[in-house]
Structure formats: C-alpha cells, structure tokens
Design a protein around this motif. Structure first.
Motif, PDB file in Angstrom:
ATOM      1  N   PHE A 198       0.835  -1.196   0.000  1.00  0.00           N
ATOM      2  CA  PHE A 198       0.000   0.000   0.000  1.00  0.00           C
ATOM      3  C   PHE A 198       0.865   1.239   0.000  1.00  0.00           C
ATOM      4  N   SER A 199       0.627   2.107  -0.938  1.00  0.00           N
ATOM      5  CA  SER A 199       1.253   3.427  -0.987  1.00  0.00           C
ATOM      6  C   SER A 199       0.245   4.375  -1.596  1.00  0.00           C
ATOM      7  N   SER A 200       0.251   5.576  -1.115  1.00  0.00           N
ATOM      8  CA  SER A 200      -0.629   6.562  -1.733  1.00  0.00           C
ATOM      9  C   SER A 200      -0.024   6.982  -3.069  1.00  0.00           C
ATOM     10  N   GLU A 201      -0.835   7.461  -3.973  1.00  0.00           N
ATOM     11  CA  GLU A 201      -0.342   7.927  -5.277  1.00  0.00           C
ATOM     12  C   GLU A 201       0.664   9.059  -5.084  1.00  0.00           C
ATOM     13  N   ARG A 202       0.383   9.926  -4.140  1.00  0.00           N
ATOM     14  CA  ARG A 202       1.283  11.054  -3.885  1.00  0.00           C
ATOM     15  C   ARG A 202       2.648  10.555  -3.396  1.00  0.00           C
ATOM     16  N   ALA A 203       2.653   9.590  -2.478  1.00  0.00           N
ATOM     17  CA  ALA A 203       3.916   9.078  -1.937  1.00  0.00           C
ATOM     18  C   ALA A 203       4.748   8.378  -3.007  1.00  0.00           C
ATOM     19  N   LEU A 204       4.106   7.777  -3.986  1.00  0.00           N
ATOM     20  CA  LEU A 204       4.840   7.096  -5.048  1.00  0.00           C
ATOM     21  C   LEU A 204       5.643   8.064  -5.910  1.00  0.00           C
ATOM     22  N   ARG A 205       5.296   9.344  -5.877  1.00  0.00           N
ATOM     23  CA  ARG A 205       6.014  10.345  -6.673  1.00  0.00           C
ATOM     24  C   ARG A 205       7.255  10.889  -5.965  1.00  0.00           C
ATOM     25  N   PHE A 206       7.438  10.560  -4.679  1.00  0.00           N
ATOM     26  CA  PHE A 206       8.602  11.054  -3.956  1.00  0.00           C
ATOM     27  C   PHE A 206       9.867  10.461  -4.551  1.00  0.00           C
ATOM     28  N   THR A 207      10.893  11.270  -4.605  1.00  0.00           N
ATOM     29  CA  THR A 207      12.188  10.793  -5.093  1.00  0.00           C
ATOM     30  C   THR A 207      13.179  10.753  -3.932  1.00  0.00           C
ATOM     31  N   GLU A 208      14.269  10.075  -4.157  1.00  0.00           N
ATOM     32  CA  GLU A 208      15.292   9.987  -3.118  1.00  0.00           C
ATOM     33  C   GLU A 208      15.946  11.350  -2.915  1.00  0.00           C
ATOM     34  N   SER A 209      16.388  11.572  -1.725  1.00  0.00           N
ATOM     35  CA  SER A 209      17.047  12.825  -1.364  1.00  0.00           C
ATOM     36  C   SER A 209      18.337  13.018  -2.160  1.00  0.00           C
ATOM     37  N   VAL A 210      18.591  14.239  -2.561  1.00  0.00           N
ATOM     38  CA  VAL A 210      19.847  14.565  -3.243  1.00  0.00           C
ATOM     39  C   VAL A 210      21.025  14.308  -2.306  1.00  0.00           C
ATOM     40  N   ILE A 211      20.806  14.493  -1.022  1.00  0.00           N
ATOM     41  CA  ILE A 211      21.869  14.259  -0.043  1.00  0.00           C
ATOM     42  C   ILE A 211      22.329  12.802  -0.084  1.00  0.00           C
ATOM     43  N   ARG A 212      21.390  11.875  -0.173  1.00  0.00           N
ATOM     44  CA  ARG A 212      21.772  10.455  -0.247  1.00  0.00           C
ATOM     45  C   ARG A 212      22.559  10.178  -1.526  1.00  0.00           C
ATOM     46  N   ASP A 213      22.145  10.780  -2.627  1.00  0.00           N
ATOM     47  CA  ASP A 213      22.853  10.591  -3.889  1.00  0.00           C
ATOM     48  C   ASP A 213      24.271  11.158  -3.788  1.00  0.00           C
ATOM     49  N   MET A 214      24.401  12.348  -3.218  1.00  0.00           N
ATOM     50  CA  MET A 214      25.721  12.967  -3.077  1.00  0.00           C
ATOM     51  C   MET A 214      26.625  12.137  -2.166  1.00  0.00           C
ATOM     52  N   THR A 215      26.054  11.499  -1.160  1.00  0.00           N
ATOM     53  CA  THR A 215      26.839  10.636  -0.277  1.00  0.00           C
ATOM     54  C   THR A 215      27.407   9.459  -1.063  1.00  0.00           C
ATOM     55  N   ARG A 216      26.595   8.847  -1.920  1.00  0.00           N
ATOM     56  CA  ARG A 216      27.088   7.740  -2.753  1.00  0.00           C
ATOM     57  C   ARG A 216      28.216   8.207  -3.681  1.00  0.00           C
ATOM     58  N   VAL A 217      28.050   9.366  -4.297  1.00  0.00           N
ATOM     59  CA  VAL A 217      29.080   9.905  -5.195  1.00  0.00           C
ATOM     60  C   VAL A 217      30.367  10.157  -4.415  1.00  0.00           C
ATOM     61  N   CYS A 218      30.224  10.720  -3.234  1.00  0.00           N
ATOM     62  CA  CYS A 218      31.386  11.011  -2.399  1.00  0.00           C
ATOM     63  C   CYS A 218      32.139   9.740  -2.030  1.00  0.00           C
ATOM     64  N   ILE A 219      31.409   8.724  -1.615  1.00  0.00           N
ATOM     65  CA  ILE A 219      32.033   7.447  -1.255  1.00  0.00           C
ATOM     66  C   ILE A 219      32.741   6.847  -2.471  1.00  0.00           C
ATOM     67  N   LYS A 220      32.095   6.888  -3.610  1.00  0.00           N
ATOM     68  CA  LYS A 220      32.673   6.329  -4.841  1.00  0.00           C
ATOM     69  C   LYS A 220      34.013   6.981  -5.176  1.00  0.00           C
ATOM     70  N   HIS A 221      34.099   8.305  -4.985  1.00  0.00           N
ATOM     71  CA  HIS A 221      35.306   9.042  -5.369  1.00  0.00           C
ATOM     72  C   HIS A 221      36.232   9.349  -4.192  1.00  0.00           C
ATOM     73  N   ARG A 222      35.906   8.759  -3.030  1.00  0.00           N
ATOM     74  CA  ARG A 222      36.699   8.958  -1.826  1.00  0.00           C
ATOM     75  C   ARG A 222      36.872  10.439  -1.510  1.00  0.00           C
ATOM     76  N   GLY A 223      35.781  11.173  -1.621  1.00  0.00           N
ATOM     77  CA  GLY A 223      35.803  12.610  -1.373  1.00  0.00           C
ATOM     78  C   GLY A 223      35.442  12.972   0.052  1.00  0.00           C
ATOM     79  N   VAL A 224      35.416  14.262   0.304  1.00  0.00           N
ATOM     80  CA  VAL A 224      34.980  14.793   1.585  1.00  0.00           C
ATOM     81  C   VAL A 224      33.500  15.106   1.449  1.00  0.00           C
TER      82      VAL A 224
END
Length: 100
Positions: free
Chosen positions: A4-30
């Motif tokens: 069960f998910s509302s239609e509105r909740a299905l449109r939520f996207t992942e946080s940019v912060i989480r994406d930036m964390t993955r990029v940082c880890i990949k490139h061993r950045g700060v």
C-alpha cells in the motif's frame, strides 16, 4: 501482504543528499552533503543544543542567516581576506542543499 502506498507518496524521489553521499564514497571525497563527524561534539556545543531545546528555540533561521551569524561571517572574511563588507547587503549564510 498487500503493498500500500498513496499515489502522492509514489512520486517522492530519493534525497539529493543520499545521492551525493554515494558519489562522495565512490570518489573517496569529503562529504559536505551531510554530517558524519568522526569526533565527539565539543561540550560547549552540546550544552548550547540542550539549552536551545529547553528554551523552545526550535525554528530554522531566516533564509539568508541570522544577523549575528552574518556579522560573524563578515568579520571573519575581513580578518582573513582584508575586505570590509556590510552584513546587511553583502553576506548570507546558505540555507541547505539548494542554496549552498
């Protein structure tokens, strides 16, 4: 179990912060996207946080930063760079990921 998910909740996207964390880890950045300190917070900061909670000081600051913070930024800029600025017209404190 039924999914069960509302239609509105299905449109939520992942946080940019989480994406930036993955990029940082990949490139061993700060990682400046979110705070993961590898040291304990100083006692004074802990006490200030406790005091603010007790005093119900729990709102985000205005978008461009509090006058005291902007004044501190201008003073530090003057000390380090030798440039005088007016805190009311030439300084700001970024308010999160889209402003920084």
């Amino acid at each position: 179990m039924k999914d069960f998910s509302s239609e509105r909740a299905l449109r939520f996207t992942e946080s940019v912060i989480r994406d930036m964390t993955r990029v940082c880890i990949k490139h061993r950045g700060v990682n400046l996207a979110q705070g993961f300190p590898d040291f304990p917070a100083p006692a004074g900061i802990k006490e200030a946080a406790i005091s603010a909670i007790r005093e119900d000081f729990n709102q985000y600051a205005i978008t461009w930063g509090t006058p005291a913070l902007r004044q501190a930024i201008v003073q530090k800029f003057a000390r380090y760079n030798g440039v005088e600025m007016d805190r009311r017209r030439r300084s700001l404190s970024p308010a999160g990921r889209r402003s920084a």
